[in-house]
Design an enzyme around this catalytic site. Structure first.
Site, PDB file in Angstrom:
ATOM      1  CB  SER A 141      -0.898  -0.002   1.247  1.00 33.26           C
ATOM      2  OG  SER A 141      -1.543   1.242   1.401  1.00 33.26           O
ATOM      3  CE1 TYR A 154      -4.222  -2.135   5.069  1.00 33.90           C
ATOM      4  CE2 TYR A 154      -3.428   0.123   4.839  1.00 33.90           C
ATOM      5  CZ  TYR A 154      -3.897  -1.058   4.278  1.00 33.90           C
ATOM      6  OH  TYR A 154      -4.033  -1.151   2.906  1.00 33.90           O
TER       7      TYR A 154
END
Length: 252
Positions: A141, A154
């Site tokens: 990401s 995350y």
């Protein structure tokens, strides 16, 4: 990389980017191995795509379980299936305030996002090295660049993935195995639908799938998108810590 007639494994294939990739790749007459915890959804997808793809196998698996991953590869080896490309897409996220801190959420995120990828790669390594070919494409990401508020677990998991894949890319080079790091920005998926914060430049899962497939065809080392978010994340990553923390505190 020519995708036609390739055997492609996709984890997290029941929704979001994984589902969109399966739909797009079916048009290349690929043989697809679709993996997810929700097999009933995969089976419906298989029915929908079976006239387009060469073949589709659906397999239920919780990627955070090494035992379940091992069973998946026992099946693949028993069927003498040779995987050409593995798109390791399975991942989860969870927004959490420090007031509600819960290490169990960290375990779930790291077990799925990081260890889940490691378990699959561990099983892919022997055959890929022996054949001196293959592509491992892991979904990280653009959130790997800083510690964003309420998303620490995350962000940390994605940073771990990015560093891990970069390391593998160097080690696999003598064996002709390609390792691709995929860094999306915000993509419309069931996971991002839970976010309660602004998501600038968000794109559809179908658009993301098209970009990823083109990047794999070109065997790019890193596939990152959309470009406005890429530029923004680079700028944010360059900010001195005190300036970043000041600006971030104004957004929280």
């Amino acid at each position: 990389m020519e995708l036609t007639n390739r055997t492609i494994l996709i984890t997290g294939a029941s929704s979001g980017i994984g589902e969109a990739l399966a739909r797009r790749l079916a048009h290349f007459k690929c043989s697809l191995i679709l993996v997810s915890r929700r097999k009933e959804i995969l089976d419906k997808l298989k029915e929908e795509l079976k006239q387009k793809a060469n073949s589709i196998i659906t397999l239920q698996c919780d990627v955070s379980s090494k035992t379940e991953v091992t069973k998946i590869f026992d099946f693949i080896h028993d069927k003498k299936i040779k995987i050409d490309i593995a798109i390791l897409n399975a991942g989860i996220g969870n927004e959490m305030k420090v007031e509600n801190y819960d290490s169990a959420i960290a375990e779930k995120i790291f077990n799925t996002n990081v260890l889940g990828m490691i378990y699959f790669i561990e099983k892919l390594i022997p055959e890929f090295i022996q054949r001196r070919s293959g592509i491992i494409a892991g979904i990280s990401s653009l959130a790997d660049n800083r510690g964003y508020s309420r998303s620490g677990f995350y962000c940390a998991s994605k940073a771990a993935i990015s560093v891990y894949l970069e390391s593998l890319r160097l080690e696999f080079k003598p064996y002709g195995v390609k390792v691709i790091t995929i860094k999306p920005g915000f993509v419309k998926t069931p996971m991002t639908s839970k976010n309660k914060f602004p998501m600038p430049f968000i794109i559809s899962a179908e658009n993301a799938a098209d970009i990823i497939i083109k990047g794999i065809q070109k065997e790019k080392r890193v596939i990152q998108f959309p470009m406005p978010t890429v530029i923004l994340s680079r700028l944010v990553g360059l900010l001195p810590t005190n300036i970043y923390e000041y600006l971030a505190s104004k957004i929280i």
